[in-house]
Design a protein around this motif. Sequence first.
Motif, mmCIF file in Angstrom:
data_model
loop_
_atom_site.group_PDB
_atom_site.id
_atom_site.type_symbol
_atom_site.label_atom_id
_atom_site.label_comp_id
_atom_site.label_asym_id
_atom_site.label_seq_id
_atom_site.Cartn_x
_atom_site.Cartn_y
_atom_site.Cartn_z
ATOM 1 N N LYS A 165 -8.973 7.144 -7.271
ATOM 2 C CA LYS A 165 -10.345 7.588 -7.039
ATOM 3 C C LYS A 165 -10.584 9.033 -7.460
ATOM 4 C CE LYS A 165 -13.999 7.454 -3.564
ATOM 5 N NZ LYS A 165 -14.352 7.100 -2.164
ATOM 6 N N ASN A 166 -9.685 9.923 -7.126
ATOM 7 C CA ASN A 166 -9.924 11.348 -7.366
ATOM 8 C C ASN A 166 -8.816 11.991 -8.192
ATOM 9 O OD1 ASN A 166 -12.390 11.572 -5.801
ATOM 10 N ND2 ASN A 166 -11.092 11.257 -3.999
ATOM 11 N N LYS A 203 -16.213 -2.096 -9.830
ATOM 12 C CA LYS A 203 -15.555 -0.807 -9.638
ATOM 13 C C LYS A 203 -14.351 -0.658 -10.570
ATOM 14 C CE LYS A 203 -16.992 -0.393 -4.807
ATOM 15 N NZ LYS A 203 -16.545 -0.465 -3.390
ATOM 16 N N GLN A 228 -15.690 -5.452 -6.313
ATOM 17 C CA GLN A 228 -14.413 -4.865 -6.730
ATOM 18 C C GLN A 228 -14.267 -4.884 -8.248
ATOM 19 O OE1 GLN A 228 -10.386 -6.901 -6.454
ATOM 20 N NE2 GLN A 228 -10.267 -5.563 -4.669
ATOM 21 N N HIS A 271 -7.573 -3.435 -4.693
ATOM 22 C CA HIS A 271 -8.145 -2.645 -3.608
ATOM 23 C C HIS A 271 -7.402 -1.317 -3.445
ATOM 24 C CE1 HIS A 271 -9.824 -1.687 0.328
ATOM 25 N NE2 HIS A 271 -8.593 -1.547 0.791
ATOM 26 N N PHE A 272 -6.077 -1.372 -3.478
ATOM 27 C CA PHE A 272 -5.265 -0.164 -3.303
ATOM 28 C C PHE A 272 -5.293 0.714 -4.554
ATOM 29 C CE2 PHE A 272 -2.962 -3.313 -0.512
ATOM 30 C CZ PHE A 272 -3.514 -2.832 0.674
ATOM 31 N N LYS A 279 -8.356 2.958 -4.608
ATOM 32 C CA LYS A 279 -8.222 4.095 -3.694
ATOM 33 C C LYS A 279 -7.311 5.169 -4.285
ATOM 34 C CE LYS A 279 -9.141 1.837 0.744
ATOM 35 N NZ LYS A 279 -10.238 2.741 1.114
ATOM 36 N N GLU A 280 -6.195 4.746 -4.882
ATOM 37 C CA GLU A 280 -5.221 5.697 -5.424
ATOM 38 C C GLU A 280 -5.779 6.456 -6.629
ATOM 39 O OE1 GLU A 280 -2.329 6.660 -4.319
ATOM 40 O OE2 GLU A 280 -2.260 5.291 -2.613
ATOM 41 N N HIS A 300 1.471 3.913 -3.178
ATOM 42 C CA HIS A 300 1.142 5.328 -2.974
ATOM 43 C C HIS A 300 2.336 6.223 -3.294
ATOM 44 C CE1 HIS A 300 -0.644 8.906 -1.204
ATOM 45 N NE2 HIS A 300 0.481 9.093 -0.524
ATOM 46 N N LYS A 317 0.827 -1.205 0.000
ATOM 47 C CA LYS A 317 0.000 0.000 0.000
ATOM 48 C C LYS A 317 0.865 1.259 0.000
ATOM 49 C CE LYS A 317 -3.460 2.484 2.745
ATOM 50 N NZ LYS A 317 -4.290 2.452 3.986
#
Length: 385
Positions: A109-110, A139, A136, A102-103, A106-107, A80, A76
Amino acid sequence: MMKRILHISKYYYPFSGGTEQIARDCVNALKDEYEQKVIAFNDGKEDVNDYVDDIEVIRCGCFTKISAQSLSISYKKRLHNVIKTFKPDIVIFHYPNPFVAHFILKELKNNDIKFILYWHLDIVRQKLLRVFFKSQNRKLLKRADKVIATSPNYIEGSEWLQSVKEKCVVVPNCINEERMKITPEIEEKAQKIRKENEGKTICVAVGRHTEYKGFTYLIQASKLLDDKFKIFITGTGELTESLKKEAANDSKITFTGRIEDEDLKAYILACDIFCFPSITKNEAFGVALAEAMYYGKPAVTFNIPGSGVNYVCLDGVTGIEVENKNVEAYAKAILNLSDNDKLRVKCGDSGHKRVIDNFLYANFMNNIKLFVDGTLNCFNERKEI
């Protein structure tokens, strides 16, 4: 300034595996036009950074595996950091790899990083994982700007890819033409194999001894053939001992064990028929099948709905395809090719041409370049390369 690509693969060279080789081919195809990094698991517990083909590879230590999924404490944070410092324009993620997915979600997303999802295969064998990661997958496919599939068959046969057909593009896997070169030493070994089996129809099957490779059906088919056949099964795996027991009274079958690449090429070069008895979509494409076809070998395959195997090898053109798990039909197809010299040569020649036209590295490199350039430029139309 060169655009930047971050490749995310489960493992990476020198780790040996089909997905890992494709990931490396992908990196090398783009290395002259893009700045690149790779992040993957290390085949060990330590975090390591090294270089492969002059590309930095960030390897995250793996402390255990569950259902073939590697787990890492450091992943993770390292993912990042590389996204924050490297600032990739594109992320190419080689699926399946649910722990890492999963990670990634998140990374990404925005931000406006372009996301290419390289869909090698559906999760089929691990039933628990398949159910657990449904959300998952949805997504991932929603976030993806584009999705790479390795054959049109896989798009049509995958419930996941069917849901995003407008995002999908076909980029067939490739074989390394350089690696396929035949040296005098390999030719000499092939001639020795032929001489030792003079008067026999030589069949060869290649792969890890696991359930989806279907070797048990080849062994059952062998029992329906007479002694003019000789069948070599290469490789090892969790089913090796049970397969040997099943074939114990069949003198036609020889298990070679794990052999060097030079010896493997010699066996394929020496054979008359290439047996590829895989039975499920876990066999998403069949690079070993394409390699045998490159050598002009006719193949016998099962029909596998949704798999690229029957896209690589065309029934009646480059080999014979029979009903899945139908042992009698498989034996009959082997016998048909053995007895029909013209058909065997025709299928072999057509197979070689199909590989030359579709599955060489030069084709792959051109396809990947066009696709990545198109994704970066926000092309929205669906292509089939």
